[in-house]
Scaffold this active site. Sequence first.
Site, PDB file in Angstrom:
ATOM      1  CB  CYS A   1      -0.825   0.156   1.308  1.00  0.00           C
ATOM      2  SG  CYS A   1      -1.892   1.569   1.276  1.00  0.00           S
TER       3      CYS A   1
ATOM      4  CB  CYS B   1      -1.433   3.885   8.023  1.00  0.00           C
ATOM      5  SG  CYS B   1      -2.751   4.457   6.756  1.00  0.00           S
TER       6      CYS B   1
ATOM      7  CB  CYS C   1      -0.807  -0.389   8.148  1.00  0.00           C
ATOM      8  SG  CYS C   1      -1.589  -1.498   7.185  1.00  0.00           S
TER       9      CYS C   1
ATOM     10  CB  CYS D   1     -15.800  -7.344   6.260  1.00  0.00           C
ATOM     11  SG  CYS D   1     -16.923  -7.254   7.344  1.00  0.00           S
TER      12      CYS D   1
ATOM     13  CB  CYS E   1     -18.468  -4.901   5.074  1.00  0.00           C
ATOM     14  SG  CYS E   1     -17.667  -3.469   5.640  1.00  0.00           S
TER      15      CYS E   1
ATOM     16  CB  CYS F   1     -18.161   0.211   8.428  1.00  0.00           C
ATOM     17  SG  CYS F   1     -17.172  -0.777   9.802  1.00  0.00           S
TER      18      CYS F   1
ATOM     19  NE  ARG G   1     -17.714  -5.517  13.063  1.00  0.00           N
ATOM     20  CZ  ARG G   1     -17.890  -4.943  12.029  1.00  0.00           C
ATOM     21  NH1 ARG G   1     -16.975  -3.892  11.430  1.00  0.00           N
ATOM     22  NH2 ARG G   1     -19.146  -4.971  11.647  1.00  0.00           N
TER      23      ARG G   1
END
Length: 326
Positions: free
Chosen positions: A60, A64, A67, A104, A135, A195, A267
Amino acid sequence: MNRTVSTEQESKRWIPSDATKIYNLPFNDLLYRAQTVHRANFDPNAVQMSRLLSIKTGGCAEDCGYCSQSAHYPTGLKASKLMQVEKVIAEARKAKEGGATRYCMGAAWRSPKDRDMGAIVAMVRGVKALGMETCMTLGMLSPNQSATLADAGLDYYNHNIDTSERFYSEIITTRTFADRLETLSNVRDAGIKVCAGGILGMGETADDRISMLVTLANLPSPPESVPINMLIPIPGSKLADAAPVDPIEFVRTIALARILMPQSHVRLSAGRTEMTDEMQALCFFAGANSIFVGDTLLTTDNPGEDHDAGLFRRLGLKPMALEPNT
């Protein structure tokens, strides 16, 4: 069950000072208030079971700091191509057989490319055909991409804001807090349920956690699902040496999320492998009513289904049934 609108709902805009007063209540008073709100809106002993699959892992472009999939950090994770549609649907079928009602699918992208949208649409339609909620989490979405996913029948789109606007740039520099909110707006405008939640244990303050929840609660419509993650420090990542969040502070955050967003599914997400059964029990009492099942969450460990089943038996919890017309 038919949920009634709690007196906490009242479509009010929350201000940080009021939310802070609630967060800092004596612990027993906070849990009592959260459980009262929870019972007014949900079956207190039912927990939604979701399953998460990484359909495209690693590489990616975002930085972040938490991550394992960021190309900016030497986490040792090898990038993969987008999974075949048939494989994703086969995994969804197994998840349904294991009791999951929501499936998801996550891809490690800054945003999806147009060439990938055909496969994504096919995945949504295939999982929907199994009778499951769908999702996706694919990074930032344009209005056109959001409309395409809505036309495919996507139920939910996950796009976490991660933390407060103040602290955000300490964790991510390749996109802004406003970028996150823009994607949430695009998704909502397309008619897809939202979400959105965050991560605790990244070095943020209690005020940052409160601010994050106030931001979500004050969206034009609060998210239908609010995942609260405990950071799992990833070797090689920016936050590899982050200190763990205090368990009581984590439970306080769950309780505040329940009070600020009475009708949202809250969640208990990443980090459950680091939580004791007793901590998870407190989270459920504080208003958490959704978990991910299965051995992995994207690239990190998750309690196995046998462990979750045993915990549910001990606590008298049951899987939440899929609501009609979803």
